[in-house]
Design a protein around this motif. Structure first.
Motif, PDB file in Angstrom:
ATOM      1  N   LEU A 127      36.402 -50.362 -18.610  1.00 29.70           N
ATOM      2  CA  LEU A 127      35.011 -49.937 -18.633  1.00 29.70           C
ATOM      3  C   LEU A 127      34.527 -49.786 -20.073  1.00 29.70           C
ATOM      4  N   LYS A 128      33.495 -50.539 -20.435  1.00 35.20           N
ATOM      5  CA  LYS A 128      32.970 -50.533 -21.803  1.00 35.20           C
ATOM      6  C   LYS A 128      31.610 -49.848 -21.895  1.00 35.20           C
ATOM      7  N   TRP A 129      30.745 -50.052 -20.912  1.00 35.79           N
ATOM      8  CA  TRP A 129      29.401 -49.492 -20.914  1.00 35.79           C
ATOM      9  C   TRP A 129      29.203 -48.696 -19.639  1.00 35.79           C
ATOM     10  N   ALA A 130      28.745 -47.464 -19.757  1.00 30.09           N
ATOM     11  CA  ALA A 130      28.565 -46.630 -18.570  1.00 30.09           C
ATOM     12  C   ALA A 130      27.348 -45.738 -18.733  1.00 30.09           C
ATOM     13  N   SER A 131      26.581 -45.589 -17.666  1.00 30.92           N
ATOM     14  CA  SER A 131      25.441 -44.682 -17.648  1.00 30.92           C
ATOM     15  C   SER A 131      25.554 -43.754 -16.444  1.00 30.92           C
ATOM     16  N   PHE A 132      25.517 -42.446 -16.724  1.00 37.94           N
ATOM     17  CA  PHE A 132      25.515 -41.429 -15.670  1.00 37.94           C
ATOM     18  C   PHE A 132      24.290 -40.543 -15.816  1.00 37.94           C
ATOM     19  N   ALA A 133      23.203 -41.108 -16.304  1.00 40.59           N
ATOM     20  CA  ALA A 133      21.994 -40.332 -16.564  1.00 40.59           C
ATOM     21  C   ALA A 133      21.403 -39.778 -15.274  1.00 40.59           C
ATOM     22  N   ASP A 134      20.701 -38.633 -15.423  1.00 42.91           N
ATOM     23  CA  ASP A 134      19.979 -38.007 -14.307  1.00 42.91           C
ATOM     24  C   ASP A 134      20.899 -37.646 -13.159  1.00 42.91           C
ATOM     25  N   ASN A 135      22.004 -37.004 -13.465  1.00 42.93           N
ATOM     26  CA  ASN A 135      22.904 -36.486 -12.443  1.00 42.93           C
ATOM     27  C   ASN A 135      23.146 -35.001 -12.714  1.00 42.93           C
ATOM     28  N   ALA A 136      24.279 -34.471 -12.288  1.00 38.29           N
ATOM     29  CA  ALA A 136      24.566 -33.048 -12.478  1.00 38.29           C
ATOM     30  C   ALA A 136      25.970 -32.847 -13.029  1.00 38.29           C
ATOM     31  N   LEU A 137      26.384 -33.718 -13.931  1.00 37.36           N
ATOM     32  CA  LEU A 137      27.730 -33.629 -14.480  1.00 37.36           C
ATOM     33  C   LEU A 137      27.846 -32.445 -15.446  1.00 37.36           C
ATOM     34  N   VAL A 138      28.948 -31.730 -15.366  1.00 36.89           N
ATOM     35  CA  VAL A 138      29.229 -30.638 -16.295  1.00 36.89           C
ATOM     36  C   VAL A 138      30.393 -30.986 -17.222  1.00 36.89           C
ATOM     37  N   SER A 139      31.071 -32.079 -16.961  1.00 37.82           N
ATOM     38  CA  SER A 139      32.193 -32.480 -17.793  1.00 37.82           C
ATOM     39  C   SER A 139      32.368 -33.991 -17.702  1.00 37.82           C
ATOM     40  N   MET A 140      33.054 -34.551 -18.710  1.00 37.55           N
ATOM     41  CA  MET A 140      33.287 -35.987 -18.728  1.00 37.55           C
ATOM     42  C   MET A 140      34.692 -36.239 -19.274  1.00 37.55           C
ATOM     43  N   GLU A 141      35.603 -36.581 -18.381  1.00 36.55           N
ATOM     44  CA  GLU A 141      36.986 -36.790 -18.768  1.00 36.55           C
ATOM     45  C   GLU A 141      37.471 -38.156 -18.283  1.00 36.55           C
ATOM     46  N   HIS A 142      38.629 -38.542 -18.779  1.00 38.49           N
ATOM     47  CA  HIS A 142      39.397 -39.691 -18.295  1.00 38.49           C
ATOM     48  C   HIS A 142      38.822 -41.043 -18.682  1.00 38.49           C
ATOM     49  N   LEU A 143      37.747 -41.091 -19.485  1.00 41.56           N
ATOM     50  CA  LEU A 143      37.285 -42.387 -19.973  1.00 41.56           C
ATOM     51  C   LEU A 143      38.296 -42.929 -20.976  1.00 41.56           C
ATOM     52  N   GLN A 144      38.445 -44.263 -20.998  1.00 45.59           N
ATOM     53  CA  GLN A 144      39.523 -44.829 -21.786  1.00 45.59           C
ATOM     54  C   GLN A 144      39.078 -45.762 -22.901  1.00 45.59           C
ATOM     55  N   HIS A 164      36.402 -34.222 -24.997  1.00 43.05           N
ATOM     56  CA  HIS A 164      37.028 -35.197 -24.105  1.00 43.05           C
ATOM     57  C   HIS A 164      36.743 -36.631 -24.550  1.00 43.05           C
ATOM     58  N   LEU A 165      35.748 -36.805 -25.416  1.00 41.76           N
ATOM     59  CA  LEU A 165      35.374 -38.151 -25.850  1.00 41.76           C
ATOM     60  C   LEU A 165      36.022 -38.541 -27.176  1.00 41.76           C
ATOM     61  N   LYS A 166      36.754 -37.621 -27.808  1.00 38.64           N
ATOM     62  CA  LYS A 166      37.326 -37.929 -29.116  1.00 38.64           C
ATOM     63  C   LYS A 166      38.397 -39.009 -29.054  1.00 38.64           C
ATOM     64  N   SER A 167      38.972 -39.202 -27.894  1.00 36.60           N
ATOM     65  CA  SER A 167      40.001 -40.237 -27.757  1.00 36.60           C
ATOM     66  C   SER A 167      39.399 -41.640 -27.665  1.00 36.60           C
ATOM     67  N   LEU A 168      38.065 -41.733 -27.538  1.00 36.24           N
ATOM     68  CA  LEU A 168      37.412 -43.040 -27.426  1.00 36.24           C
ATOM     69  C   LEU A 168      37.215 -43.603 -28.835  1.00 36.24           C
ATOM     70  N   SER A 169      38.168 -44.361 -29.290  1.00 35.05           N
ATOM     71  CA  SER A 169      38.186 -44.822 -30.680  1.00 35.05           C
ATOM     72  C   SER A 169      37.124 -45.873 -30.977  1.00 35.05           C
ATOM     73  N   GLN A 170      36.482 -46.443 -29.942  1.00 40.82           N
ATOM     74  CA  GLN A 170      35.472 -47.477 -30.159  1.00 40.82           C
ATOM     75  C   GLN A 170      34.083 -47.030 -29.702  1.00 40.82           C
ATOM     76  N   LEU A 171      33.915 -45.754 -29.388  1.00 46.08           N
ATOM     77  CA  LEU A 171      32.616 -45.270 -28.935  1.00 46.08           C
ATOM     78  C   LEU A 171      31.602 -45.352 -30.069  1.00 46.08           C
ATOM     79  N   SER A 172      30.533 -46.113 -29.866  1.00 44.71           N
ATOM     80  CA  SER A 172      29.545 -46.312 -30.919  1.00 44.71           C
ATOM     81  C   SER A 172      28.160 -45.812 -30.540  1.00 44.71           C
TER      82      SER A 172
END
Length: 468
Positions: A127-144, A164-172
């Motif tokens: 998974l490279k691109w993801a949108s979870f806008a307009d929901n009710a998330l309180v946390s975001m884990e397990h992205l790779q 939880h996002l610090k492990s995403l070395s290519q997050l831009s």
């Protein structure tokens, strides 16, 4: 009018029913004469231009329309989103081969379980691109391997969730706008920029170099609860008994509220850049504190305290052991060590290597500022510049004293240490064996070191020293 003029008909209509330019011109292009005046070839073109410029149309609206705030970029793949929203609620693993997904968009209201991360994200390694806008998330884990992530208008209420996002070395690219994070927008932006160093754009705006510098200036070198959470992987503060943060370039400490660390007994902060005890003095359960190699100057600075607040008579009330070796200390009074009413062991020594390096070791000449430390039983002052022992008179509770490699020539006042059991005064400048005889009044001494002093021993020396 003649037949040729039968097409010249004056009509009225609403803006929405006005024909397009070519059609409206069609009625006038055959007109040869109007109100007795001849219609020239260019009159039709001029009339058309005036008509277009004085009436609203879709073209004119779009050319002049704008919004005051440009919305952040979003990933919009309607066919994929529609399929996923329709099918994945029941049997996503059976319906789709999860590891192959590279783009994911969950539209508004697709996720309303505020206690869980969106389904099994750990099964989406590509998974490279993801949108979870307009929901009710309180946390975001397990992205790779995500490079662009859109989380606007959710229920993220703490910047700590971003760890939880610090492990995403290519997050831009990241969008967390319109979340109830309990900080100002600017503070949140600096926090994210500081911790997610690979980002190029945040909330629809490019990250500038001056923002990176500002984030480092504000948040760099600070030991706070956020850093503890990050380094210790969300271990509950109340379960911590020991913490080690050596060589972390720390300049400030703020663990407030300190009640969170109610069971913390040992803290190691050696080889950092702290200059005061501020941020530590209210850790009243702490028993061992290591501050070697930090160039400490004072215990607490007035501007480090909240407005109108002053330190209590006793700070670090449970502290038993304090390491302040290799700090370039030459005056103990500013340290206010006598406020450490429970302290039993104090280490102020210098290593032999530091003696050769100017400015790296302690250079204590007088042992002052320790009055009233009735619990102090062990003091280490090796390799300082102490010349006279009178400055030690107030430390009558000592049981162990290390004062080797100083500049002592006399031992006149050591007889006051009636509780002393171990005394190490080797490698000083004691020449007269008569000074050693003054130690005969120390009834509790079990160990005595006089190695490498320039003593001229008389014949009775062996008999005298045999008693120790």
């Amino acid at each position: 009018m003649g037949e040729g003029c039968s097409q010249c008909i004056l009509a009225t209509c609403t803006v929405g029913s006005i024909p397009d330019g070519p059609l409206s011109y069609c009625g006038s292009r055959l007109l040869k004469e109007l109100d007795g005046d001849r219609v020239e070839p260019g009159d039709g073109t001029n009339a058309l231009r005036q008509f277009v410029s004085s009436h609203l149309s879709i073209t004119t609206i779009l050319s002049h329309a704008h919004t005051d705030a440009t919305p952040p970029p979003s990933l919009f793949l309607l066919p994929t989103a529609s399929f996923f929203n329709k099918e994945s609620r029941h049997h996503p693993i059976q319906l789709i081969h999860l590891p192959m997904i590279g783009v994911l968009l969950l539209p508004a209201s697709a996720l309303w379980n505020g206690n869980q991360t969106p389904f099994a994200l750990q099964h989406l390694p590509n998974l490279k691109w993801a949108s979870f806008a307009d929901n009710a998330l309180v946390s975001m884990e397990h992205l790779q391997a995500v490079t662009e992530l859109y989380l606007s208008s959710n229920m993220l209420d703490s910047t700590r969730e971003l760890f939880h996002l610090k492990s995403l070395s290519q997050l831009s690219v990241l969008d967390i706008s319109s979340n109830p994070i309990g900080q100002t927008q600017q503070a949140t932006r600096l926090f994210v920029i500081y911790h997610l160093t690979t980002l190029k754009a945040l909330d629809g705006e490019a990250i500038e170099s001056d923002e990176i510098a500002a984030a480092k200036e504000k948040l760099g070198g600070r030991l706070n609860q956020d850093m503890v959470l990050e380094q210790l992987h969300n271990v509950p503060f109340s379960s911590l008994k020991k913490m080690d943060f050596p060589n972390c370039s720390l300049k400030h400490v703020d663990l407030s509220p300190v009640d969170s660390f109610s069971n913390l007994l040992s803290l190691n902060l050696e080889s950092n850049s702290l200059t005061s005890f501020s941020g530590l003095i209210y850790l009243n359960q702490l028993k061992i504190l290591c501050l070697n190699h930090i160039c400490v100057e004072v215990m607490i600075r007035s501007h480090d305290l909240p407005s109108g607040q002053s330190p209590a008579e006793g700070v670090l009330r449970s502290l038993k052991v304090l390491h302040l070796a290799y700090n370039g200390i030459n005056d103990l009074i500013p340290l206010q060590l006598n406020k450490l009413v429970s302290l039993k062991a104090l280490f102020l020594q210098v290593s032999s290597g530091d003696v050769l390096m100017l400015g790296t070791g302690n250079e204590i000449v007088l042992v002052e500022g320790l009055d009233g430390m009735k619990s102090l039983t062990e003091l280490v002052l090796d390799r300082n510049k102490i010349k006279v022992d009178s400055s030690l008179l107030s430390l009558r509770s000592l049981r162990e004293l290390h004062i080797e490699e100083n500049r002592l020539k006399e031992l006149c006042n050591f007889s006051s240490f009636v509780n002393l059991e171990r005394l190490y005064i080797g490698m000083n400048r004691i020449q007269d064996f008569g000074e050693v005889e003054k130690l005969c009044d120390l009834p509790q001494v079990m160990e005595l070191s006089l190695i490498s002093n320039p003593l001229a021993l008389p014949n009775a020396a062996g008999a005298l020293l045999a008693g120790y």
